[in-house]
Enzyme design. Structure first.
Site, PDB file in Angstrom:
ATOM      1  CG  HIS A 191      -1.783  -1.349   1.389  1.00 21.33           C
ATOM      2  ND1 HIS A 191      -2.663  -1.281   0.487  1.00 21.33           N
ATOM      3  CD2 HIS A 191      -1.892  -2.525   2.217  1.00 21.33           C
ATOM      4  CE1 HIS A 191      -3.484  -2.205   0.900  1.00 21.33           C
ATOM      5  NE2 HIS A 191      -2.795  -3.281   2.340  1.00 21.33           N
ATOM      6  CG  ASN A 246      -5.432  -0.600  10.944  1.00 18.67           C
ATOM      7  OD1 ASN A 246      -6.674  -0.901  10.685  1.00 18.67           O
ATOM      8  ND2 ASN A 246      -4.052  -0.948  11.897  1.00 18.67           N
ATOM      9  CD  GLN A 286      -0.405  -8.194  10.560  1.00 18.72           C
ATOM     10  OE1 GLN A 286      -0.460  -6.960  11.374  1.00 18.72           O
ATOM     11  NE2 GLN A 286      -1.117  -8.730  10.242  1.00 18.72           N
ATOM     12  CB  VAL A 343      10.250  -8.112   1.111  1.00 22.54           C
ATOM     13  CG1 VAL A 343      10.887  -6.763   1.629  1.00 22.54           C
ATOM     14  CG2 VAL A 343      11.106  -7.946  -1.206  1.00 22.54           C
ATOM     15  CG  HIS A 372       3.181  -3.757  10.712  1.00 18.13           C
ATOM     16  ND1 HIS A 372       3.114  -4.680   9.782  1.00 18.13           N
ATOM     17  CD2 HIS A 372       1.987  -3.641  11.412  1.00 18.13           C
ATOM     18  CE1 HIS A 372       1.693  -5.273   9.659  1.00 18.13           C
ATOM     19  NE2 HIS A 372       1.089  -4.845  10.291  1.00 18.13           N
ATOM     20  CG  HIS A 407      -1.800  -3.717  14.601  1.00 21.31           C
ATOM     21  ND1 HIS A 407      -2.527  -3.278  13.584  1.00 21.31           N
ATOM     22  CD2 HIS A 407      -0.341  -4.749  14.109  1.00 21.31           C
ATOM     23  CE1 HIS A 407      -2.173  -3.617  13.009  1.00 21.31           C
ATOM     24  NE2 HIS A 407      -0.857  -4.711  12.258  1.00 21.31           N
TER      25      HIS A 407
END
Length: 114
Positions: free
Chosen positions: A9, A28, A64, A70, A74, A76
């Site tokens: 994204h 988020n 996570q 790759v 990250h 949360h």
């Protein structure tokens, strides 16, 4: 930097409210609870991820790791609504779970995860 990348994204700079040299933080897109944030890396320097996360308090933190071609890591950050037990200063054994309750939980979790 006008855009940021998170996995596949592209994130507009207007969605990013905190940026360090190595990471950025955004709200988020599909929050679990109000105030659900994500801390993402600009470069693979995981230490900055933890340092940035420590700027807030009363959080539940989920790390996570996504392994595709790759590696992607990250965090949360889920704000906690302070419950009564969060404000109690006393650690009274009568409020603890029983040994039977504690012993049953791993058994139930193993069934769910297998």
């Amino acid at each position: 930097m006008s855009t940021f990348c998170f996995a596949q994204h592209v994130i507009k700079a207007s969605a990013v409210f905190l940026q360090t040299e190595l990471s950025f933080t955004l709200v988020n897109r599909k929050p679990v609870v109000p105030g659900h944030l994500m801390v993402c890396l600009l470069r693979p320097e995981v230490a900055d991820l933890f340092i940035t996360t420590q700027r807030a308090s009363s959080l539940t933190i989920a790390i996570q790791v996504i392994l595709h071609a790759v590696q992607h890591v990250h965090m949360h950050l889920l704000p906690r609504k302070l419950q009564k037990h969060d404000r109690e200063n006393d650690d009274v054994p009568s409020k603890w779970r029983t040994e039977e309750e504690i012993g049953a939980e791993p058994f139930d979790l193993r069934k769910q995860l297998s």
